[in-house]
Write a protein that holds these residues in place. Structure first.
Motif, PDB file in Angstrom:
ATOM      1  N   ASN A  39      45.886  74.540  25.321  1.00  0.00           N
ATOM      2  CA  ASN A  39      47.172  75.114  24.927  1.00  0.00           C
ATOM      3  C   ASN A  39      48.263  74.593  25.845  1.00  0.00           C
ATOM      4  O   ASN A  39      48.027  74.320  27.003  1.00  0.00           O
ATOM      5  CB  ASN A  39      47.156  76.644  25.040  1.00  0.00           C
ATOM      6  CG  ASN A  39      46.313  77.287  23.977  1.00  0.00           C
ATOM      7  OD1 ASN A  39      46.254  76.807  22.858  1.00  0.00           O
ATOM      8  ND2 ASN A  39      45.642  78.354  24.342  1.00  0.00           N
ATOM      9  N   TYR A  40      49.459  74.468  25.309  1.00  0.00           N
ATOM     10  CA  TYR A  40      50.617  74.140  26.125  1.00  0.00           C
ATOM     11  C   TYR A  40      51.083  75.472  26.707  1.00  0.00           C
ATOM     12  O   TYR A  40      51.796  76.227  26.070  1.00  0.00           O
ATOM     13  CB  TYR A  40      51.706  73.511  25.250  1.00  0.00           C
ATOM     14  CG  TYR A  40      52.874  72.951  26.016  1.00  0.00           C
ATOM     15  CD1 TYR A  40      52.889  71.621  26.405  1.00  0.00           C
ATOM     16  CD2 TYR A  40      53.965  73.743  26.340  1.00  0.00           C
ATOM     17  CE1 TYR A  40      53.967  71.096  27.085  1.00  0.00           C
ATOM     18  CE2 TYR A  40      55.043  73.223  27.027  1.00  0.00           C
ATOM     19  CZ  TYR A  40      55.043  71.895  27.394  1.00  0.00           C
ATOM     20  OH  TYR A  40      56.114  71.371  28.075  1.00  0.00           O
ATOM     21  N   ASN A 101      52.792  71.765  14.629  1.00  0.00           N
ATOM     22  CA  ASN A 101      52.671  73.210  14.808  1.00  0.00           C
ATOM     23  C   ASN A 101      51.388  73.648  14.118  1.00  0.00           C
ATOM     24  O   ASN A 101      51.130  73.256  12.988  1.00  0.00           O
ATOM     25  CB  ASN A 101      53.858  73.930  14.172  1.00  0.00           C
ATOM     26  CG  ASN A 101      55.147  73.625  14.897  1.00  0.00           C
ATOM     27  OD1 ASN A 101      55.181  73.554  16.112  1.00  0.00           O
ATOM     28  ND2 ASN A 101      56.211  73.424  14.142  1.00  0.00           N
ATOM     29  N   ARG A 113      51.545  77.438  17.636  1.00  0.00           N
ATOM     30  CA  ARG A 113      51.042  76.752  18.830  1.00  0.00           C
ATOM     31  C   ARG A 113      51.413  75.287  18.689  1.00  0.00           C
ATOM     32  O   ARG A 113      51.526  74.770  17.578  1.00  0.00           O
ATOM     33  CB  ARG A 113      49.535  76.901  18.945  1.00  0.00           C
ATOM     34  CG  ARG A 113      49.144  78.315  19.295  1.00  0.00           C
ATOM     35  CD  ARG A 113      47.716  78.356  19.727  1.00  0.00           C
ATOM     36  NE  ARG A 113      47.322  79.732  19.966  1.00  0.00           N
ATOM     37  CZ  ARG A 113      46.165  80.067  20.479  1.00  0.00           C
ATOM     38  NH1 ARG A 113      45.287  79.136  20.796  1.00  0.00           N
ATOM     39  NH2 ARG A 113      45.866  81.319  20.673  1.00  0.00           N
TER      40      ARG A 113
END
Length: 170
Positions: A39-40, A101, A113
């Motif tokens: 994940n960012y 996305n 996300r």
């Protein structure tokens, strides 16, 4: 003692340095990246707060803001204080990654996300890059150039080195 060559993006080769392993955060960041399920990591903030922070970051010459404008322009992620190894993926006007996305465990289209997918084969040791303007690989069409009047924000010179470089990150 082991030393690793550190190349500084956008700077001449003469600024590259050899660093001992203990000076590098990469092994720790890679482990964190794996643990964080890619994940960012960031702080989700309102677009208004992003504008305020953006002006501060522009003055410092840094930014880790990423607009979540899939459906509306309500939220932005800010990875300046929180983040993982993904925030070291740099810009290129001819990138090897594309941003998408994705929706996992969440159907709120305002809060996707951020996922990075390769657009071509990436060789071992090649830098990972995406286009901060989301224009796509090598897009130098007239609609990729900002013809709007000068804005108050500082324009950041692009140092990606791509043949198709647009000259500015913003």
């Amino acid at each position: 003692m082991e030393y690793y060559l550190v190349k500084w993006k956008g700077w001449p080769d003469s600024t590259n340095t050899w660093e001992p392993l203990q000076n590098l955060k990469c092994p720790l960041l890679l482990q964190q990246f794996s643990n964080d399920k890619r994940n960012y990591l960031s702080q989700v903030i309102t677009s208004e707060e992003a504008e305020r922070r953006g002006q501060l970051y522009d003055n410092k010459g840094i930014t880790y803001l990423f607009d979540l404008d899939y459906e509306s322009d309500e939220f932005t992620v800010d990875a300046a204080r929180y983040g993982n190894v993904s925030h070291f993926v740099n810009h290129s006007c001819d990138p090897n990654l594309q941003v998408f996305n994705v929706f996992i465990d969440n159907l709120d289209t305002r809060l996707p996300r951020i996922a990075l997918f390769s657009t071509r084969t990436i060789n071992a040791g090649e830098e990972l890059t995406f286009d901060y303007q989301m224009k796509g690989s090598g897009d130098i069409s007239s609609d990729s150039i900002d013809h709007s009047p000068a804005k108050k924000r500082v324009r950041t010179v692009c140092k990606c080195g791509a043949v198709t470089c647009r000259g500015y990150l913003n």
